[in-house]
Design an enzyme around this catalytic site. Structure first.
Site, short mmCIF file in Angstrom:
data_model
loop_
_atom_site.label_atom_id
_atom_site.label_comp_id
_atom_site.label_asym_id
_atom_site.label_seq_id
_atom_site.Cartn_x
_atom_site.Cartn_y
_atom_site.Cartn_z
N GLU A 33 -4.70 -7.48 15.30
CA GLU A 33 -4.24 -6.13 14.98
C GLU A 33 -5.40 -5.13 15.17
O GLU A 33 -5.19 -3.97 15.51
CB GLU A 33 -3.72 -6.07 13.54
N LYS B 14 9.33 -1.19 14.58
CA LYS B 14 9.83 -0.85 13.24
C LYS B 14 10.84 0.29 13.35
O LYS B 14 11.90 0.28 12.72
CB LYS B 14 8.68 -0.36 12.37
N GLU C 190 10.61 -4.62 4.54
CA GLU C 190 10.70 -6.02 4.11
C GLU C 190 10.38 -6.16 2.62
O GLU C 190 11.10 -6.82 1.87
CB GLU C 190 9.70 -6.89 4.90
N GLY D 27 -4.84 -2.22 5.37
CA GLY D 27 -3.99 -3.33 4.92
C GLY D 27 -4.64 -4.69 5.14
O GLY D 27 -4.75 -5.51 4.21
N ARG D 28 -5.09 -4.96 6.35
CA ARG D 28 -5.62 -6.30 6.65
C ARG D 28 -7.00 -6.54 6.05
O ARG D 28 -7.54 -7.63 6.16
CB ARG D 28 -5.60 -6.56 8.15
N HIS E 184 -4.37 -34.04 17.26
CA HIS E 184 -3.21 -34.84 17.67
C HIS E 184 -2.11 -33.98 18.25
O HIS E 184 -0.96 -34.40 18.35
CB HIS E 184 -2.69 -35.64 16.47
N LYS F 165 0.84 -1.20 0.00
CA LYS F 165 0.00 0.00 0.00
C LYS F 165 0.87 1.25 0.00
O LYS F 165 0.70 2.16 -0.79
CB LYS F 165 -0.90 -0.05 1.24
C1 G6Q Z 1 -2.51 -4.07 8.15
C2 G6Q Z 1 -1.30 -3.38 8.44
C3 G6Q Z 1 -0.03 -4.04 7.96
C4 G6Q Z 1 0.32 -3.73 6.51
C5 G6Q Z 1 1.77 -4.13 6.27
C6 G6Q Z 1 2.20 -3.93 4.85
O1 G6Q Z 1 -3.63 -3.69 8.42
O2 G6Q Z 1 -1.42 -2.08 8.02
O3 G6Q Z 1 -0.03 -5.42 8.13
O4 G6Q Z 1 -0.54 -4.39 5.65
O5 G6Q Z 1 2.59 -3.43 7.14
O6 G6Q Z 1 2.08 -2.59 4.49
P1 G6Q Z 1 2.24 -2.14 3.00
O7 G6Q Z 1 1.15 -2.75 2.20
O8 G6Q Z 1 2.17 -0.65 3.03
O9 G6Q Z 1 3.59 -2.62 2.53
#
Ligand code: G6Q
Length: 543
Positions: A350, A509, A210, A264-265, A381, A204
């Site tokens: 989250e 972070k 990462e 994001g989620r 199990h 996003k």
């Molecule tokens: C979700 C968070 C988080 C996000 C990641 C990746 O609700 O905001 O998990 O999706 O940190 O972020 P980017 O899509 O910006 O790389």
């Protein structure tokens, strides 16, 4: 008025005192209609929540509690695009991503449905071209593998759904790289051919450490084999940050946009779902969206007592805040859903891992539970021992399907026999008397029986929900995910927290950035003795 001062809350507190010393066995023997009362169907979904420590009064009071928290208004606010994510000043419109093209939802001067369908249309044509070979790789070979590079919300949802719908795969395979640990990308790329691999950079913000690190390494891998000019044909991106994407070298026509109002989620319904469209085709992806849209309508338009997300949320609140359960386990009895719990760990924890309310005050009641889980029989199990006989109350959701997608021999009836047996065993247990009787019938001597009888006793009274769905299809999976998303929202409304921000992930972070830069200077003097000691140990021994 604070949540705990509400009369509904206080009443529920009173009820919980009695329920804490009540056994499910008694609730069932006292009421023949219990199953009928506490179960209902919504199309192909059937929910049984009778194996919870509730009665009609409690359920009604939970519903009253939801009403007293203005849940109806909160639902409308979300669907209408109010800025309910107030700490980030954002609307929350993932429901608009699965809305049909017809209709109008104006947000900041634009019809959101037009925006959404504009991107869906470009995703459709791009994914079709990749699938049918109209868009080839740099050396004119057909794309056989897609690597999605993203993390968190840009990874967990699409990965879960990809695995969930594997039965329907008829396009390129998708691989997911998320971890900044070089092992992840190295092992993922090992079997792949650069000539037939397409990278999708899903971010996003397009700044996530990462993802940017993995994207750069992927680029290097490609360029070292096909040269710099190949990047244009082997990369595409999904992002809100078009400028950063083009700076990376991806042309504008290969950038699939989404918007600030998509968290994001909750983004798998947006351009972040592109790998799914490439893998399964636009028709299947649209079915997936339509399943979620059906659930949205159900959530919006159904009375609370027959509303799947609302009921599941209220049962969750009851177990969490009144019966003191501190975790919740998700148990899909379907191998395709082996990443379901992983995705909802993020969506739920989250969203609900908060201790500050919407007024900005610290709160003193329990909020989100720990979410965990694995596919059912594997869990049996492994960790089910603790659910059955451990000292903790662990409410569970059993999710099963009437029809298997792989009807081989008697696998499915066996799987489902386990499914039903487990909730029965959890609820009703096995009395010591019955244990003694069984052992006697095996001619065990009394001394041994005395020693063993308690170990073999199951106290029962372990609560569960059962969700029985006709079949795992793109549509039902869409609906299932939307159901859990809305459940999380309802709980957030009642706890008076903002389920759409995630400040808790920021500090680590930030510190990682500081430490990363200090790894050059080797000056760790600003840290506590433990962190400093560990960093010195690491720097002395790593190479
Ligand atoms: C979700 C968070 C988080 C996000 C990641 C990746 O609700 O905001 O998990 O999706 O940190 O972020 P980017 O899509 O910006 O790389």
């Amino acid at each position: 008025m604070s949540l705990q001062e509400k009369k509904e809350w206080l009443k529920l507190k009173e009820y919980s005192k009695t329920m804490k010393s009540t056994h499910l066995k008694d609730l069932f023997s006292e009421d023949e209609d219990r199953f009928k009362k506490f179960s209902f169907r919504k199309d192909d979904f059937f929910l049984d929540f009778s194996k919870n420590l509730i009665d009609t009064e409690i359920l009604n009071e939970l519903i009253n509690l939801a009403k007293s928290c203005s849940l109806n208004n909160a639902i409308t606010d979300m669907f209408e695009g109010k800025k309910i994510n107030h700490t980030e000043d954002r609307a929350v419109l993932h429901t608009a991503l699965r809305h049909p093209k017809s209709g109008k939802l104006m947000f900041e001067g634009e019809n959101v449905y037009d925006l959404v369908h504009g991107v869906l249309d470009s995703m459709t044509s791009f994914s079709e071209q990749i699938r049918n070979g109209e868009q080839l790789g740099f050396t004119n070979k057909k794309i056989t593998d897609v690597v999605n590079i993203g993390i968190g919300g840009s990874d967990l949802g699409p990965k879960m759904v990809y695995e969930g719908l594997l039965h329907y795969l008829d396009g390129p395979k998708v691989h997911f790289v998320s971890n900044v640990d070089g092992t992840h990308i190295t092992e993922t790329l090992k079997p792949l051919n650069p000539e037939t691999t397409l990278f999708l950079v899903a971010s996003k913000t397009f700044t996530t450490q990462e993802t940017m690190t993995n994207a750069a390494s992927a680029r290097e891998w490609l360029v070292s084999s096909l040269g710099e000019d190949s990047v244009a044909k082997h990369f595409a991106a999904m992002s809100t940050n078009i400028e950063a994407v083009t700076d990376f070298g991806i042309s504008k026509d290969r950038v699939f946009a989404f918007w600030d109002f998509v968290g994001g989620r909750y983004s798998l319904w947006s351009a972040i779902g592109l790998p799914l469209m490439i893998a399964f085709g636009a028709d299947k992806f649209n079915e997936f969206l339509s399943g979620a849209h059906d659930m949205d309508n159900h959530f919006k338009n159904t009375d609370f007592d027959k509303n799947l997300p609302v009921i599941m949320a209220l049962i969750g609140i009851w177990n969490n805040n009144f019966l003191d359960a501190d975790s919740h386990v998700l148990l899909p009895y379907d191998q395709y859903l082996h990443r379901f719990a992983a995705h909802f760990q993020q969506v739920d924890m989250e969203s609900s891992g908060k201790t500050v309310d919407n007024n900005g005050d610290f709160i003193d009641y329990q909020t989100g539970p720990i979410i965990w889980g694995e596919p059912g029989t594997n869990g049996q199990h492994a960790f089910y021992q603790l659910i059955h006989q451990g000292s903790k109350l662990i409410p569970s959701d059993f999710i099963g399907f009437k029809t298997s997608l792989n009807q081989i021999s008697d696998h499915h009836p066996k799987l489902m026999a386990n499914f039903f047996a487990q909730t029965e065993a959890l609820a009703f247990g096995l009395s010591t008397d019955k244990v003694v009787e069984d052992l006697k019938s095996q001619n065990m001597d009394d001394k041994k029986i005395e020693k063993l009888k308690n170990h073999k006793t199951f106290k029962g009274n372990k609560v569960s929900n059962t969700l029985l769905i006709d079949k795992l299809t793109p549509k039902s999976l869409g609906a299932l995910i939307a159901l859990y998303e809305h459940k999380v929202y309802v709980q957030g409304v009642i706890w008076n927290i903002n389920p759409f921000d995630q400040w808790g992930v920021e500090l680590g972070k930030k510190l990682a950035k500081v430490i990363f830069s200090e790894m050059d200077s080797l000056d760790f003097s600003n840290h506590d003795s433990s962190t400093k000691g560990l960093l010195n140990e690491f720097m002395n021994n790593s190479n």
